[in-house]
Enzyme design. Sequence first.
Site, mmCIF file in Angstrom:
data_model
loop_
_atom_site.group_PDB
_atom_site.id
_atom_site.type_symbol
_atom_site.label_atom_id
_atom_site.label_comp_id
_atom_site.label_asym_id
_atom_site.label_seq_id
_atom_site.Cartn_x
_atom_site.Cartn_y
_atom_site.Cartn_z
ATOM 1 N N CYS A 140 0.820 -1.214 0.000
ATOM 2 C CA CYS A 140 0.000 0.000 0.000
ATOM 3 C C CYS A 140 0.853 1.264 0.000
ATOM 4 O O CYS A 140 0.636 2.171 -0.819
ATOM 5 C CB CYS A 140 -0.958 -0.009 1.191
ATOM 6 N N GLY A 196 11.394 2.669 0.655
ATOM 7 C CA GLY A 196 12.241 3.240 -0.385
ATOM 8 C C GLY A 196 12.841 2.181 -1.294
ATOM 9 O O GLY A 196 12.689 2.251 -2.526
ATOM 10 N N HIS A 221 -2.768 5.720 6.107
ATOM 11 C CA HIS A 221 -1.406 6.214 6.300
ATOM 12 C C HIS A 221 -1.352 7.683 5.857
ATOM 13 O O HIS A 221 -2.121 8.110 4.999
ATOM 14 C CB HIS A 221 -0.398 5.449 5.432
ATOM 15 N N GLN A 302 -4.899 2.015 3.171
ATOM 16 C CA GLN A 302 -4.168 0.755 3.094
ATOM 17 C C GLN A 302 -5.031 -0.447 2.727
ATOM 18 O O GLN A 302 -4.542 -1.436 2.196
ATOM 19 C CB GLN A 302 -3.457 0.488 4.428
#
Length: 344
Positions: A140, A196, A221, A302
């Site tokens: 997500c 990342g 989030h 999410q």
Amino acid sequence: MIRVGIVGFGTIGKRIADAVAAQGDMHVSGVLKVTPDYEVLVAAAKGFKVYTLPDRVEKFKKAGIEPAGTIEDLIKASDVIIDASPEDVGAENKEKYYSKFDKPVIFQGGEEAEVAEVSFNALANYDEARGRRYVRVVSCNTTGITRVLTSLMLNGVGIKKARIFIARRGADPKEYKKGPINDVVPNPATVPSHHGPDVKTVLKNVDIVTMAVAVPVTIMHMHMAFLELDGAYPRDAVLEALAKTPRIFLADVGAGFQSLAQIIEYARDLGRPRGDFPEVAIFRDSVTVNGNELYLMYGVHQESIVVPENVDAVRAVLGAMPKWESIKKTDTTLKLFTEGKRYG
């Protein structure tokens, strides 16, 4: 008609099943459950055949439920499998079951990237999934980041580096055993967080670092992003790029969108199933340009953001439809915001 088998009928799996059923070119061949609980009744009420694992058949029968067959039967009855199992279970299923059959399988972002040949995001790399046997729809948070970055790059706004700070929801609404309840937890305390590197499995050349904390909420989030662009772009150009990209929503504070809870309330008021919001919800007021620096904040739901990605992944692996045609069809059938969006 593409026959889609769905392994797992939890938070993600049940949403994918409904989304697949809404497509005119797909059919849910069945869903797999390992526990004979109320979700089995929900699946049956929707007309989905329910399968289980070989060692769970008797448990289902004792509960008064006659399964349609085992996981192998489901695979045989399907053209493609979407594995929406809990984290790491998909990799186990691959070794135990999927490897025996020449059928494409789509995994979720809870699995390690190595489980698949391609990590997938429809906007970013749809065509890379064509003809692949194993594809992984990224998580997500990774989906949210990838969409935002890709929306800019598709519209000629280059990104030199991205630094994303994530306030992760502590649990999904139904996860009563998770937390935190009264805490803010580095998730993890080390830098970077896994998001990342996960983005780089899709956007190979992006310079990105992410940090994350878990907070005591269940709704969405929140990401706070700093992007260094390849030049100085007017704010209006950035907003236009975001506004016309599918699966991006610009929320205006002046229209009453002052929190993530209001985004979810908006979805409920629209009558969206389960109050889902698959789009990335960018707060328009947060979009700030300072020279070649771009700042923005956005919410990621999410429970639903990866659902349209899974639908597109089905068409991609089978080569059933070109990229933009698939994205538009998915968005239209799921009743996402399509007005003003550019598909192609």
